[in-house]
Design an enzyme around this catalytic site. Structure first.
Site, PDB file in Angstrom:
ATOM      1  N   PHE A 149      42.169  44.011  35.011  1.00 26.30           N
ATOM      2  CA  PHE A 149      41.738  42.744  34.404  1.00 26.30           C
ATOM      3  C   PHE A 149      40.492  42.901  33.545  1.00 26.30           C
ATOM      4  O   PHE A 149      40.232  42.069  32.682  1.00 26.30           O
ATOM      5  CB  PHE A 149      41.462  41.699  35.514  1.00 26.30           C
ATOM      6  CG  PHE A 149      40.123  41.896  36.173  1.00 26.30           C
ATOM      7  CD1 PHE A 149      38.968  41.360  35.604  1.00 26.30           C
ATOM      8  CD2 PHE A 149      39.975  42.640  37.344  1.00 26.30           C
ATOM      9  CE1 PHE A 149      37.717  41.551  36.187  1.00 26.30           C
ATOM     10  CE2 PHE A 149      38.735  42.843  37.926  1.00 26.30           C
ATOM     11  CZ  PHE A 149      37.610  42.293  37.340  1.00 26.30           C
ATOM     12  N   GLU A 176      47.749  40.529  35.842  1.00 29.05           N
ATOM     13  CA  GLU A 176      48.275  39.156  35.919  1.00 29.05           C
ATOM     14  C   GLU A 176      47.153  38.120  35.854  1.00 29.05           C
ATOM     15  O   GLU A 176      47.401  36.928  35.745  1.00 29.05           O
ATOM     16  CB  GLU A 176      49.134  38.963  37.182  1.00 29.05           C
ATOM     17  CG  GLU A 176      48.449  39.237  38.511  1.00 29.05           C
ATOM     18  CD  GLU A 176      48.488  40.713  38.943  1.00 29.05           C
ATOM     19  OE1 GLU A 176      48.234  41.599  38.087  1.00 29.05           O
ATOM     20  OE2 GLU A 176      48.731  40.967  40.127  1.00 29.05           O
ATOM     21  N   CYS A 281      34.042  49.711  34.659  1.00 32.29           N
ATOM     22  CA  CYS A 281      34.116  50.968  35.417  1.00 32.29           C
ATOM     23  C   CYS A 281      33.003  51.906  34.996  1.00 32.29           C
ATOM     24  O   CYS A 281      32.752  52.894  35.664  1.00 32.29           O
ATOM     25  CB  CYS A 281      35.462  51.628  35.221  1.00 32.29           C
ATOM     26  SG  CYS A 281      35.670  52.253  33.573  1.00 32.29           S
TER      27      CYS A 281
HETATM   28  P1  NAD Z   1      43.635  46.761  40.434  1.00 31.24           P
HETATM   29  O1  NAD Z   1      43.809  48.142  40.921  1.00 31.24           O
HETATM   30  O2  NAD Z   1      43.610  45.650  41.428  1.00 31.24           O
HETATM   31  O3  NAD Z   1      44.821  46.386  39.397  1.00 31.24           O
HETATM   32  C1  NAD Z   1      45.177  47.248  38.352  1.00 31.24           C
HETATM   33  C2  NAD Z   1      46.656  47.048  38.032  1.00 31.24           C
HETATM   34  O4  NAD Z   1      47.428  47.426  39.183  1.00 31.24           O
HETATM   35  C3  NAD Z   1      47.031  45.609  37.706  1.00 31.24           C
HETATM   36  O5  NAD Z   1      47.943  45.610  36.642  1.00 31.24           O
HETATM   37  C4  NAD Z   1      47.673  45.120  38.994  1.00 31.24           C
HETATM   38  O6  NAD Z   1      48.666  44.141  38.758  1.00 31.24           O
HETATM   39  C5  NAD Z   1      48.289  46.369  39.568  1.00 31.24           C
HETATM   40  N1  NAD Z   1      48.344  46.330  41.036  1.00 31.24           N
HETATM   41  C6  NAD Z   1      47.470  45.701  41.860  1.00 31.24           C
HETATM   42  N2  NAD Z   1      47.840  45.874  43.140  1.00 31.24           N
HETATM   43  C7  NAD Z   1      48.953  46.620  43.135  1.00 31.24           C
HETATM   44  C8  NAD Z   1      49.809  47.152  44.160  1.00 31.24           C
HETATM   45  N3  NAD Z   1      49.565  46.935  45.449  1.00 31.24           N
HETATM   46  N4  NAD Z   1      50.866  47.903  43.799  1.00 31.24           N
HETATM   47  C9  NAD Z   1      51.123  48.147  42.493  1.00 31.24           C
HETATM   48  N5  NAD Z   1      50.351  47.664  41.476  1.00 31.24           N
HETATM   49  C10 NAD Z   1      49.279  46.921  41.789  1.00 31.24           C
HETATM   50  O7  NAD Z   1      42.318  46.751  39.534  1.00 31.24           O
HETATM   51  P2  NAD Z   1      41.565  45.522  38.892  1.00 31.24           P
HETATM   52  O8  NAD Z   1      40.874  44.754  39.964  1.00 31.24           O
HETATM   53  O9  NAD Z   1      42.456  44.782  37.950  1.00 31.24           O
HETATM   54  O10 NAD Z   1      40.481  46.283  37.996  1.00 31.24           O
HETATM   55  C11 NAD Z   1      39.260  46.732  38.481  1.00 31.24           C
HETATM   56  C12 NAD Z   1      39.297  48.204  38.855  1.00 31.24           C
HETATM   57  O11 NAD Z   1      39.699  48.988  37.737  1.00 31.24           O
HETATM   58  C13 NAD Z   1      37.937  48.754  39.249  1.00 31.24           C
HETATM   59  O12 NAD Z   1      38.087  49.598  40.366  1.00 31.24           O
HETATM   60  C14 NAD Z   1      37.494  49.546  38.028  1.00 31.24           C
HETATM   61  O13 NAD Z   1      36.581  50.589  38.302  1.00 31.24           O
HETATM   62  C15 NAD Z   1      38.798  50.086  37.581  1.00 31.24           C
HETATM   63  N6  NAD Z   1      38.742  50.492  36.171  1.00 31.24           N
HETATM   64  C16 NAD Z   1      38.704  51.826  35.906  1.00 31.24           C
HETATM   65  C17 NAD Z   1      38.601  52.264  34.611  1.00 31.24           C
HETATM   66  C18 NAD Z   1      38.562  53.721  34.293  1.00 31.24           C
HETATM   67  O14 NAD Z   1      38.765  54.072  33.153  1.00 31.24           O
HETATM   68  N7  NAD Z   1      38.312  54.603  35.244  1.00 31.24           N
HETATM   69  C19 NAD Z   1      38.554  51.338  33.563  1.00 31.24           C
HETATM   70  C20 NAD Z   1      38.612  49.979  33.863  1.00 31.24           C
HETATM   71  C21 NAD Z   1      38.705  49.571  35.184  1.00 31.24           C
END
Ligand code: NAD
Length: 500
Positions: A149, A176, A281
């Site tokens: 997100f 989402e 991140c």
């Molecule tokens: P998230 O892991 O909750 O969600 C990421 C994606 O995974 C979304 O599209 C979500 O719908 C999907 N998802 C969530 N739960 C799932 C499940 N159980 N099974 C399959 N798919 C699932 O992450 P978020 O809260 O949207 O974003 C924040 C996180 O992203 C932080 O940890 C941040 O550090 C990380 N991030 C990392 C980078 C990087 O380049 N390393 C960049 C941006 C964000």
């Protein structure tokens, strides 16, 4: 109230699933729309569309693919105001911050406008008599991206322009929580002249993600999100024989040397710890001053600046710190603050309890500063993903470096110093993917590559830049003989006709 659907074959499509989820405005806590959640069957329809488009797009000359990218870049630039509002309304970040992330995403499109140059192969004449050898990079096929997100425009733009320029077709599964900006960008890509089925968006949750991970036609997956989910995606995707890169969570340290310019350090920390409400991140969440005196000066200089931060919704042009994304996130951050206090960390600035008139239901947390944090506390070990900065005091420079290196995450780090020796030693020794020297958020430009080490990345490739080109292509090497009437006879010794 808008209902966000999917985007397939250059048009919106509702899908057959009747599952939906609410999109919440984080500034008010009110429902702002809904988004369709794709079933496995819906995902299959989208994958089939991408598979159908693949042969034609893969066979399109790279220079012709680039002409679409030039047009796409212009359309993104022309529409940046509208895109930024769509993004901020669902994410909550300020408009300048939203424009900044779109601009960084556009840089990736600009990078792949040069795709003919980037895909140039290698050629060796006469590896043996009358034998030449050459290598090319070919698209991997249908590729999927799953994104978080916190950068709803930029993170997807790290992926699909590179994949598509390389000749792949792409399915994006955005978060989402804020899917609208991507849907508008998909329309602009179609307007730029992209053929049907080359770029598709499927909205959904775990069901859609699992369907992509298990679909035999999907060849590669790029994921950006939290470590727990990334590790799962990497395991399941690679278990199914796919190429996977999963960029994950972080805990980024900024080391403050005694000789650092303290005003510069404070400016850097205010932007990198509290910008985008700490939901980056590459946010700095740990400051490591070296020496007690440095630490005292740092905390003293930071405190009034944090207190002065303007917390407001994105609609207020003076806002510096918007809401966090959700009630769940708001509760989680507050819980970490409680844990920090309970473990004896000193909460120097407490940003909790903010209530903004007219936005009482919003998920606002002001800047928080903890001092005297120790490395066993959860506020140090865990990614909080909110506007909370921890100061961990180090007695020596070596102690600071060990702290950076011993943390399970390895996304970004920075050192602030005027000493070239210290700076060089730091970047050389840090077991971290991206290192800044007097730069708090060392996010690489589009023609370099972004990625962490340790539990911040699963897989072998960083994202965008040449690493992106490598991830989205397979290497193929040809060895050709044009003997012009010369016969060398049968060979049994694997030497290609050379004497050994
Ligand atoms: P998230 O892991 O909750 O969600 C990421 C994606 O995974 C979304 O599209 C979500 O719908 C999907 N998802 C969530 N739960 C799932 C499940 N159980 N099974 C399959 N798919 C699932 O992450 P978020 O809260 O949207 O974003 C924040 C996180 O992203 C932080 O940890 C941040 O550090 C990380 N991030 C990392 C980078 C990087 O380049 N390393 C960049 C941006 C964000």
């Amino acid at each position: 109230m808008p209902t966000i659907t999917h985007f397939v074959n250059n048009a919106t499509w509702s899908g057959a699933s009747d599952r939906t989820t609410d999109i919440i405005n984080p500034s008010t806590g009110a429902v702002a729309g809904s988004v369709n959640l794709a079933s496995a069957n819906d995902v299959d329809v989208v994958v089939q569309a991408a598979a159908k488009a693949l042969p034609g797009w893969a066979a399109t000359p790279p220079a012709k693919r680039a002409t679409v990218m030039f047009e796409f870049r212009d359309l993104l630039k022309k529409n940046i105001e509208e895109l930024a509002v769509l993004l901020s309304a669902e994410h909550g970040k300020t408009i300048p911050d939203a424009k900044g992330e779109i601009a960084r995403g556009i840089e990736v499109v600009e990078f792949v406008c040069g795709i003919p140059q980037l895909l140039k192969g290698e050629y060796s004449e006469a590896v043996a008599s009358n034998v030449d050898s050459f290598s090319v990079r070919q698209p991997v096929g249908v590729v999927a991206g799953i994104t978080p997100f916190n950068f709803p425009a930029m993170v997807p733009l790290w992926m699909y322009p590179v994949a598509i320029a390389c000749g792949n077709t792409f399915i994006l599964k955005p978060s989402e929580k804020d899917p609208s900006v991507v849907m508008r960008i998909a329309e602009l890509f179609a307007e730029a002249g992209l053929p049907e089925g080359v770029f598709n968006v499927v909205n959904g949750d775990k069901e859609a993600v699992d369907a992509l991970l298990d679909h035999p036609t999907v060849e590669a997956i790029s994921f950006v999100g939290s470590t727990a989910i990334g590790e799962y995606i990497y395991g399941r995707g690679t278990g199914n024989g796919k190429r996977v890169q999963a960029l994950c969570g972080a805990k980024n340290h900024l080391v403050v040397m005694p000789d650092a310019d303290m005003e510069q350090v404070v400016d850097a920390l205010i932007g990198s710890a509290y910008g985008s409400a700490g939901e980056r991140c590459m946010a700095i969440s740990v400051a490591v001053p070296v020496g007690e005196e440095t630490a005292d000066r740092l905390v003293e200089a930071l405190t009034p600046r944090i207190r002065a931060l303007k917390v407001a919704p994105y609609t207020d042009p003076e806002s510096e710190l918007g809401p966090v994304i959700s009630k769940q996130s708001f509760d989680k951050i507050n819980d970490y603050i409680d844990q920090g206090i309970a473990k004896g960390a000193e909460l120097v600035v407490d940003g909790r309890g903010i209530s903004l008139q007219g936005y009482e239901g919003g998920y606002f947390i002001g800047g928080c500063l903890f001092d005297r944090v120790t490395t066993d506390m959860s506020i140090y070990t865990d990614e909080i993903f909110g506007p909370v900065l921890s100061v961990v005091r180090a007695e020596t420079y070596d102690e600071a470096v060990d702290m950076v290196n011993d943390h399970e995450y390895g996304n970004g780090t920075a050192i602030f110093t005027r000493d070239g020796d210290a700076a060089r030693d730091f970047w050389a020794r840090a077991r971290i993917g991206m290192v800044g020297v007097n730069v708090p958020i060392p996010v690489p430009v589009a023609y370099h590559s972004f990625g962490g080490w340790k539990r911040s990345l699963f897989g072998d490739h960083h994202i965008h830049g040449m690493e992106g080109v490598r991830f989205y292509t397979r290497l193929k090497t040809m060895t050709t003989r044009w003997p012009s009437g010369i016969r060398s006879g049968a060979e049994f010794n694997f030497t290609g006709g050379k004497d050994v």
